[in-house]
Design an enzyme around this catalytic site. Structure first.
Site, PDB file in Angstrom:
ATOM      1  N   SER A 101      10.805  42.282  -0.238  1.00  0.00           N
ATOM      2  CA  SER A 101      11.261  40.967   0.195  1.00  0.00           C
ATOM      3  C   SER A 101      10.138  40.226   0.936  1.00  0.00           C
ATOM      4  CB  SER A 101      12.515  41.139   1.063  1.00  0.00           C
ATOM      5  OG  SER A 101      13.114  39.905   1.367  1.00  0.00           O
ATOM      6  N   HIS A 126      12.520  39.519  -4.379  1.00  0.00           N
ATOM      7  CA  HIS A 126      13.824  38.953  -4.735  1.00  0.00           C
ATOM      8  C   HIS A 126      13.970  37.595  -4.061  1.00  0.00           C
ATOM      9  CE1 HIS A 126      16.018  41.078  -1.104  1.00  0.00           C
ATOM     10  NE2 HIS A 126      15.101  40.219  -0.707  1.00  0.00           N
TER      11      HIS A 126
END
EC number: 3.4.21.92
Length: 203
Positions: A101, A126
């Site tokens: 992330s 993501h």
């Protein structure tokens, strides 16, 4: 039993006496910083302060940022990202373990040619996470628009850092997208997979 922060001996320049300091302070003297937890305002403020100090002390030397982080706050991560881009020092980013992330975003933000990972590292990208509680519909709409704005901004930055198209980044980050160190190199998130410290600062 929890393991506390290790302490190591350190002799101040010009002193004949050693003192015990925590290992992160000692590494900081060598211009080595460590992001080893979830990204939040506290860790962001600490890393920003350390990078600013090291840059003002000697911007001809690189700063080494080791990353083993599951990600975290977008705003806190962007504070670190902006500082990486702001300082004159090269920032060598090194993935050990996991950069997921916002951790992956910061890994890719290092100086081009000096973004590296150890062989068994994992990288995950993501879209930013967001949620709502029981609030007025107008507030939920405002929050949703802000999340979409941040998503587009992160995707554009990631496309610029990796050389991938905006459309590919948008598609790949629609769900959790895991990569090995070698796959991350081919994707453009890092520049090299390394096995020795001397390889980290090579362009």
């Amino acid at each position: 039993m929890p393991i506390g922060t290790p302490s190591v001996p350190y002799r101040l320049p010009g002193s004949q006496y050693e003192r015990w300091v925590d290992i992160y302070t000692r590494l900081g003297v060598e211009r080595i910083l460590f992001l080893g937890q979830e990204v939040n305002d506290g860790i962001a403020n600490s890393l920003v302060a350390q990078m600013l100090y090291l840059d003002s002390d000697d911007n001809s030397k690189p700063i080494y940022l080791y990353i083993n982080s599951p990600g975290g706050s977008v705003t806190a991560g962007l504070a670190i990202y902006d500082t990486i881009k702001y300082v004159k020092s090269d920032v060598v980013t090194i993935c050990v373990g996991l950069a997921a992330s916002m951790g992956a975003f910061l890994l890719a933000a290092g100086t081009k040619g000096k973004r590296v990972a150890l062989p068994h590292s994992r990288i995950m990208i993501h879209q930013p996470l967001g949620g709502t509680s029981q609030r007025q519909a107008s507030d939920i709409e405002i929050e949703a628009k802000e999340i979409l704005r941040i998503k587009d901004m992160l995707n554009m930055s990631m496309a610029d850092m990796t050389g991938q198209s905006f459309e590919k980044i948008e598609k790949d980050t629609d769900r959790d997208y895991f990569l090995s160190a070698e796959e991350a190199k081919n994707y453009g998130l890092i520049d090299r997979v390394i096995t020795h410290p001397s390889e980290a600062n090579q362009s």
